[in-house]
Design a protein around this motif. Structure first.
Motif: not given
Length: 105
Positions: A14, A16-17, A64, A66-67, A70-71
């Protein structure tokens, strides 16, 4: 393999994002689990939390993943991070071999 997401790892993702709300924590936990499963399926069993080089690289790759998840670009992750996945495969294989050799002695 057990892909349990503890609160510390969730908080790290969370942060990190830059996610400050809690409403989608369950969804984010599933994304983290999927990332752990994806990475482990490519590099073998690996820990995502710790201080060894392998664990740090695995954690960075998970962040990365997860990024991208998420995107909404999860399908591009294996392409964009192919060399990082290969690097982690080598690190993980070397560390597991060293562990097994030390255990045999």
């Amino acid at each position: 393999m057990d892909y349990r997401v503890d609160d510390k790892l969730l908080t790290q993702v969370k942060s990190e994002l830059q996610i400050t709300f809690t409403e989608r924590d369950d969804s984010l936990r599933k994304a983290i689990q999927r990332g752990m499963a994806f990475i482990s399926s490519r590099v073998g069993p690996v820990k995502f939390v710790g201080d060894t080089e392998t664990e740090i690289v695995a954690n960075d790759l998970l962040m990365n993943y997860c990024r991208y998840y998420w995107d909404g670009y999860r399908q591009m992750f294996p392409i964009d991070y192919q060399s990082d996945i290969l690097h982690l495969q080598i690190l993980n294989g070397s560390s597991r071999r060293s562990f097994n050799e030390a255990k045999a002695d």
